[in-house]
Design a protein around this motif. Sequence first.
Motif, PDB file in Angstrom:
ATOM      1  N   UNK A  18     -19.633   6.371  -2.746  1.00 11.10           N
ATOM      2  CA  UNK A  18     -20.976   7.184  -2.628  1.00 11.10           C
ATOM      3  C   UNK A  18     -21.842   8.055  -4.039  1.00 11.10           C
ATOM      4  N   UNK A  19     -20.385   8.428  -4.709  1.00 17.60           N
ATOM      5  CA  UNK A  19     -20.721   9.041  -5.987  1.00 17.60           C
ATOM      6  C   UNK A  19     -21.418   8.204  -7.071  1.00 17.60           C
ATOM      7  N   UNK A  20     -20.831   7.109  -7.062  1.00 12.60           N
ATOM      8  CA  UNK A  20     -21.084   5.894  -7.865  1.00 12.60           C
ATOM      9  C   UNK A  20     -22.577   5.653  -7.774  1.00 12.60           C
ATOM     10  N   UNK A  21     -22.841   5.105  -6.699  1.00 16.06           N
ATOM     11  CA  UNK A  21     -24.199   4.805  -6.117  1.00 16.06           C
ATOM     12  C   UNK A  21     -25.101   6.014  -6.244  1.00 16.06           C
ATOM     13  N   UNK A  22     -24.978   7.175  -6.168  1.00 19.21           N
ATOM     14  CA  UNK A  22     -25.699   8.093  -6.448  1.00 19.21           C
ATOM     15  C   UNK A  22     -25.874   8.093  -8.089  1.00 19.21           C
ATOM     16  N   UNK A  23     -25.012   8.230  -8.767  1.00 20.97           N
ATOM     17  CA  UNK A  23     -25.227   8.022 -10.105  1.00 20.97           C
ATOM     18  C   UNK A  23     -25.998   6.907 -10.730  1.00 20.97           C
ATOM     19  N   UNK A  24     -26.052   5.723 -10.042  1.00 26.24           N
ATOM     20  CA  UNK A  24     -26.636   4.830 -10.514  1.00 26.24           C
ATOM     21  C   UNK A  24     -27.987   5.200 -10.061  1.00 26.24           C
ATOM     22  N   UNK A  25     -28.126   5.785  -8.908  1.00 28.84           N
ATOM     23  CA  UNK A  25     -29.734   5.836  -8.689  1.00 28.84           C
ATOM     24  C   UNK A  25     -30.352   7.047  -9.390  1.00 28.84           C
ATOM     25  N   UNK A  26     -29.500   8.105  -9.928  1.00 33.54           N
ATOM     26  CA  UNK A  26     -30.133   8.944 -10.738  1.00 33.54           C
ATOM     27  C   UNK A  26     -30.386   8.304 -12.174  1.00 33.54           C
ATOM     28  N   UNK A  27     -29.618   7.809 -12.648  1.00 33.60           N
ATOM     29  CA  UNK A  27     -29.843   7.029 -13.956  1.00 33.60           C
ATOM     30  C   UNK A  27     -31.115   5.950 -13.857  1.00 33.60           C
ATOM     31  N   UNK A  28     -31.078   4.989 -12.881  1.00 34.82           N
ATOM     32  CA  UNK A  28     -32.059   4.426 -12.698  1.00 34.82           C
ATOM     33  C   UNK A  28     -33.707   5.029 -12.441  1.00 34.82           C
ATOM     34  N   UNK A  29     -33.489   5.976 -11.735  1.00 38.15           N
ATOM     35  CA  UNK A  29     -34.883   6.962 -11.539  1.00 38.15           C
ATOM     36  C   UNK A  29     -35.125   7.626 -12.770  1.00 38.15           C
ATOM     37  N   UNK A  30     -34.175   8.284 -13.264  1.00 42.09           N
ATOM     38  CA  UNK A  30     -34.323   9.387 -14.189  1.00 42.09           C
ATOM     39  C   UNK A  30     -34.945   8.437 -15.591  1.00 42.09           C
ATOM     40  N   UNK A  31     -34.191   7.257 -15.959  1.00 41.89           N
ATOM     41  CA  UNK A  31     -34.597   6.512 -17.164  1.00 41.89           C
ATOM     42  C   UNK A  31     -35.885   5.993 -16.721  1.00 41.89           C
ATOM     43  N   UNK A  32     -36.389   5.538 -15.468  1.00 47.30           N
ATOM     44  CA  UNK A  32     -37.578   5.070 -15.469  1.00 47.30           C
ATOM     45  C   UNK A  32     -38.705   5.931 -15.403  1.00 47.30           C
ATOM     46  N   UNK A  33     -38.410   7.287 -15.207  1.00 46.82           N
ATOM     47  CA  UNK A  33     -39.382   8.299 -15.139  1.00 46.82           C
ATOM     48  C   UNK A  33     -39.641   8.847 -16.751  1.00 46.82           C
ATOM     49  N   UNK A  34     -38.528   8.659 -17.489  1.00 45.45           N
ATOM     50  CA  UNK A  34     -38.626   9.101 -18.889  1.00 45.45           C
ATOM     51  C   UNK A  34     -39.541   7.738 -19.658  1.00 45.45           C
ATOM     52  N   UNK A  35     -39.441   6.607 -19.357  1.00 42.58           N
ATOM     53  CA  UNK A  35     -40.322   5.296 -19.773  1.00 42.58           C
ATOM     54  C   UNK A  35     -41.422   5.486 -19.543  1.00 42.58           C
ATOM     55  N   UNK A  36     -41.701   5.827 -18.213  1.00 41.62           N
ATOM     56  CA  UNK A  36     -43.232   5.875 -17.610  1.00 41.62           C
ATOM     57  C   UNK A  36     -43.814   6.944 -18.109  1.00 41.62           C
ATOM     58  N   UNK A  37     -43.275   8.375 -18.472  1.00 42.36           N
ATOM     59  CA  UNK A  37     -44.095   9.253 -19.002  1.00 42.36           C
ATOM     60  C   UNK A  37     -44.388   8.954 -20.503  1.00 42.36           C
ATOM     61  N   UNK A  38     -43.359   8.296 -21.252  1.00 46.38           N
ATOM     62  CA  UNK A  38     -43.863   7.979 -22.564  1.00 46.38           C
ATOM     63  C   UNK A  38     -45.095   6.996 -22.608  1.00 46.38           C
ATOM     64  N   UNK A  39     -45.111   5.956 -21.546  1.00 42.65           N
ATOM     65  CA  UNK A  39     -46.118   5.042 -21.247  1.00 42.65           C
ATOM     66  C   UNK A  39     -47.512   5.817 -21.133  1.00 42.65           C
ATOM     67  N   UNK A  40     -47.572   6.875 -20.203  1.00 43.04           N
ATOM     68  CA  UNK A  40     -48.616   7.786 -19.957  1.00 43.04           C
ATOM     69  C   UNK A  40     -48.850   8.565 -21.383  1.00 43.04           C
ATOM     70  N   UNK A  41     -47.965   8.949 -22.336  1.00 43.20           N
ATOM     71  CA  UNK A  41     -48.378   9.578 -23.019  1.00 43.20           C
ATOM     72  C   UNK A  41     -49.126   8.697 -24.129  1.00 43.20           C
TER      73      UNK A  41
END
Length: 226
Positions: free
Chosen positions: A1-24
């Motif tokens: 469960x922890x590993x799944x949560x970790x992958x979810x955080x990394x996936x969403x967090x990384x995508x959020x950063x990349x999307x924010x750079x796109x909007x910038x």
Amino acid sequence: MRRTLFLLIIGLGGAAILISLGFWQVQRLAWKQAIIADINARITATPVALPETVAPQTDAYLPIVADGVMGDGEIHVLVSQKDIGAGYRIIAPFQLQDGRQIMVDRGFALAADKDAERAIGPATVIGNLQWPQETDGFTPAPDMNANIWFARDVDAMAAQLQTLPILLVARSSSLRAPGVSALPVDTARIPNDHLQYAITWFSLAAIWLGMSLFFLRRRGASKVES
């Protein structure tokens, strides 16, 4: 469960950063387009006489109509034109009717016409003021013997021609110079790659999300098998 949560955080967090750079980059695109539109408006405005006082900060791209005398003693600045090849910008001294000496960028001449004789004398020149930033720490010093400059350095050229540090880039001139074609000021050389950058960041975000989904599904499948 922890590993799944970790992958979810990394996936969403990384995508959020990349999307924010796109909007910038989208915001930067709008900012750059506004600057280019303002410069284009200045370039195409009604030409005026050269002001008594001129400053790069306020008068860059100002359209000018100038009556005077085109002088001898050109400076040749090495450039290359797409689909044409190597040649030189022809920079000449120009004495205004009020006695001030400025410089005129008469345009582009092929390398074979570098030292051709060009007409001098009374002329009316219409163009735009410009203080191009073409020099850096890697720009070679001019070859004075061959009269070859590697960038338009307004201050250095003015010192050489004994004029004011004012460069008028000709759009048209009443004094014809065979073999010389005008290179008027435009905004084509202003870099504006923000749309490509935005597309790149958004694409990376999509790939990141896709890879994250792949790893999450793969982990879910491995759990079912076990």
